[in-house]
Write an enzyme that holds these catalytic residues in place. Structure first.
Site, mmCIF file in Angstrom:
data_model
loop_
_atom_site.group_PDB
_atom_site.id
_atom_site.type_symbol
_atom_site.label_atom_id
_atom_site.label_comp_id
_atom_site.label_asym_id
_atom_site.label_seq_id
_atom_site.Cartn_x
_atom_site.Cartn_y
_atom_site.Cartn_z
ATOM 1 N N ASP A 1 -5.983 17.295 -16.804
ATOM 2 C CA ASP A 1 -6.208 15.899 -17.169
ATOM 3 C C ASP A 1 -5.796 15.782 -18.640
ATOM 4 O O ASP A 1 -6.442 16.335 -19.531
ATOM 5 C CB ASP A 1 -7.690 15.563 -16.964
ATOM 6 C CG ASP A 1 -8.007 14.103 -17.295
ATOM 7 O OD1 ASP A 1 -7.302 13.515 -18.132
ATOM 8 O OD2 ASP A 1 -8.974 13.578 -16.720
ATOM 9 N N TYR B 1 -14.896 15.088 -18.259
ATOM 10 C CA TYR B 1 -15.346 13.692 -18.217
ATOM 11 C C TYR B 1 -16.343 13.553 -17.058
ATOM 12 O O TYR B 1 -16.054 13.998 -15.942
ATOM 13 C CB TYR B 1 -14.122 12.782 -18.018
ATOM 14 C CG TYR B 1 -14.478 11.414 -17.526
ATOM 15 C CD1 TYR B 1 -15.202 10.533 -18.328
ATOM 16 C CD2 TYR B 1 -14.112 10.995 -16.256
ATOM 17 C CE1 TYR B 1 -15.553 9.274 -17.869
ATOM 18 C CE2 TYR B 1 -14.448 9.734 -15.780
ATOM 19 C CZ TYR B 1 -15.176 8.883 -16.594
ATOM 20 O OH TYR B 1 -15.518 7.647 -16.130
ATOM 21 N N ARG C 1 0.831 -1.223 0.000
ATOM 22 C CA ARG C 1 0.000 0.000 0.000
ATOM 23 C C ARG C 1 0.860 1.266 0.000
ATOM 24 O O ARG C 1 0.389 2.361 -0.313
ATOM 25 C CB ARG C 1 -0.989 -0.026 1.171
ATOM 26 C CG ARG C 1 -2.029 1.067 1.077
ATOM 27 C CD ARG C 1 -3.275 0.778 1.905
ATOM 28 N NE ARG C 1 -2.984 0.256 3.209
ATOM 29 C CZ ARG C 1 -2.455 0.971 4.207
ATOM 30 N NH1 ARG C 1 -2.179 2.229 4.051
ATOM 31 N NH2 ARG C 1 -2.239 0.407 5.372
ATOM 32 N N LYS D 1 -6.393 4.326 -20.584
ATOM 33 C CA LYS D 1 -6.703 4.670 -21.968
ATOM 34 C C LYS D 1 -5.464 4.540 -22.873
ATOM 35 O O LYS D 1 -4.937 3.457 -23.001
ATOM 36 C CB LYS D 1 -7.309 6.077 -21.989
ATOM 37 C CG LYS D 1 -8.439 6.286 -20.971
ATOM 38 C CD LYS D 1 -9.604 5.377 -21.241
ATOM 39 C CE LYS D 1 -10.817 5.544 -20.353
ATOM 40 N NZ LYS D 1 -10.671 5.960 -18.987
HETATM 41 C C1 PLP Z 1 -10.599 12.231 -19.556
HETATM 42 C C2 PLP Z 1 -10.757 11.189 -18.497
HETATM 43 N N1 PLP Z 1 -10.234 11.394 -17.290
HETATM 44 C C3 PLP Z 1 -10.352 10.478 -16.300
HETATM 45 C C4 PLP Z 1 -11.029 9.303 -16.507
HETATM 46 C C5 PLP Z 1 -11.146 8.303 -15.389
HETATM 47 O O1 PLP Z 1 -10.240 7.281 -15.592
HETATM 48 P P1 PLP Z 1 -10.414 5.810 -14.960
HETATM 49 O O2 PLP Z 1 -11.572 5.175 -15.640
HETATM 50 O O3 PLP Z 1 -9.096 5.167 -15.256
HETATM 51 O O4 PLP Z 1 -10.655 6.012 -13.510
HETATM 52 C C6 PLP Z 1 -11.588 9.028 -17.763
HETATM 53 C C7 PLP Z 1 -12.327 7.771 -17.985
HETATM 54 O O5 PLP Z 1 -12.948 7.581 -18.992
HETATM 55 C C8 PLP Z 1 -11.446 10.002 -18.782
HETATM 56 O O6 PLP Z 1 -11.982 9.803 -19.996
#
Ligand code: PLP
Length: 369
Positions: free
Chosen positions: A180, A109, A56, A205
């Site tokens: 992000d 998102y 952890r 992704k």
């Molecule tokens: C732009 C973006 N940020 C964050 C996330 C969250 O990522 P995770 O699904 O790995 O938690 C996503 C998920 O689709 C995303 O498209």
């Protein structure tokens, strides 16, 4: 030696230092704990002064993922998380306490506004949503805010915020600018070079690239990364060894995958724009996503159901081309009214373009519906 993108990516995770019997790739350290010959020898690791002790607190594979993302983003330090949302959660809790305010992009998102509104608000962190393309509106919301969270390329309209302008206002207000960078990848945008204070990724992704893992990362200046690592350790949000190992393996082909996917996406956007079934196409340079509107839920459903090569998969970023329906997946947490205001209608589909042959992709798309 300063390495370029393709080299940095291809060499991700190669163990340092190398010895005569070094394995070429980092082994999978699938362990939850390390053994020590004495109490004394365990003390540095337990005090967080180097070495590993308990899963952890972090393990070699998650550190390798963090180093790879930090190198690609040009960041001083990094930490890998169990998902993209774990990265959002950890850095927010590192920066904000009850009574603080966070500003987020209104068309982020869907999972991001969901965690701010449903969880952080409950903990006393006020959340303000802003139109991140209106720099003056953002500037007006910043005074007193601990963080501004934006996406370098938005989902699903693929709009780009003006990071340089936002960073100036954030600096003036003493607000941390977090970006992000999941859609752009570090090959398409390096937010730290535009004045950001930290960069987040869903490594699930494009970084991972094969739809076989969940992971995330936060990279930036050491002090903020260490504060974030503290939250990650206390809350158990580190990337698991296997997921981190897979993500590093994915990163090693990132540069070639992204170049091919960007090329395919640009061509599909051009062909979809000339397609009578499609009312609007959203695309941007050097981006593997293409969104398009077929007018209604029924038309979207017909298209999805008649594709044979392209799969309906509510995620993105893999080597195979996938399609998702924004209103019912990435943006399902929003109300109809909120989605309508953002321009995300029931007929909006989002392609995550892969590395296949372009004519095979177009054959599939042009016959569907
Ligand atoms: C732009 C973006 N940020 C964050 C996330 C969250 O990522 P995770 O699904 O790995 O938690 C996503 C998920 O689709 C995303 O498209």
């Amino acid at each position: 030696m300063k390495l370029r993108d393709a080299t940095l990516a291809a060499h991700a995770g190669i163990p340092e230092p190398r010895s005569e019997i070094a394995p070429h790739t980092q082994p999978l350290y699938q362990t939850s704990v390390y053994d020590f010959p004495s109490i004394d020898s365990s003390l540095p690791a337990l005090a967080g002064k180097g070495g590993y002790v308990y899963g952890r607190n972090g393990l070699p594979n998650s550190d390798a993922l963090a180093r790879a993302v930090a190198a690609l983003e040009g960041a001083e330090a990094g930490v890998a998380t169990s998902s993209g949302m774990a990265a959002v959660t950890a850095v927010t809790l590192a920066l904000c306490s009850a009574g603080d305010r966070a500003v987020i992009q209104s068309d982020a998102y869907g999972g991001t506004p969901a965690v701010f509104r449903r969880d952080f608000e409950r903990l006393g962190i006020e959340t303000v949503c802003v139109d991140a393309y209106d720099v003056q509106a953002v500037a007006a919301a910043l005074p007193g805010a601990k963080l501004l969270l934006v996406e370098s390329i938005s989902n699903p309209l693929l709009r780009r915020v003006d990071l340089a302008a936002l960073s100036v206002h954030c600096r003036d207000a003493g607000t941390a600018l977090l970006v992000d960078n999941t859609f752009a990848t570090p090959l398409g945008c390096r937010p730290l070079e535009h004045g950001a204070d930290g960069v987040l990724h869903s490594a699930t992704k494009f970084l991972g690239g094969h739809h076989d893992l969940l992971a995330g990362a936060f990279v930036g200046p050491r002090a903020l990364v260490e504060a974030t690592r503290g939250v990650i350790t206390r809350m158990g949000l580190h990337a698991s060894p296997m997921n981190a190992w897979l993500a590093v393996r994915g990163i090693r082909t990132l540069e070639v995958r992204m170049r091919r996917a960007w090329e395919n996406a640009a061509e599909l956007a051009k062909r979809l724009a000339a397609d009578p079934r499609v009312s609007t196409v959203y695309s941007t340079e050097n981006c593997a996503l293409v969104s398009f509107d077929v007018g209604s839920y029924d038309a979207a459903e017909r298209m999805v159901a008649s594709l044979s090569l392209i799969t309906f998969s509510p995620s993105l970023g893999g080597v195979t081309t996938t399609l998702s329906h924004c209103a019912t997946s990435s943006h399902r947490a929003l109300s109809d009214k909120e989605r309508g205001a953002l321009g995300i209608g029931p007929g909006m589909l989002r392609l995550s373009v892969g590395v296949e042959n372009i004519e095979d992709l177009w054959n599939d798309l042009s016959r569907a519906g």
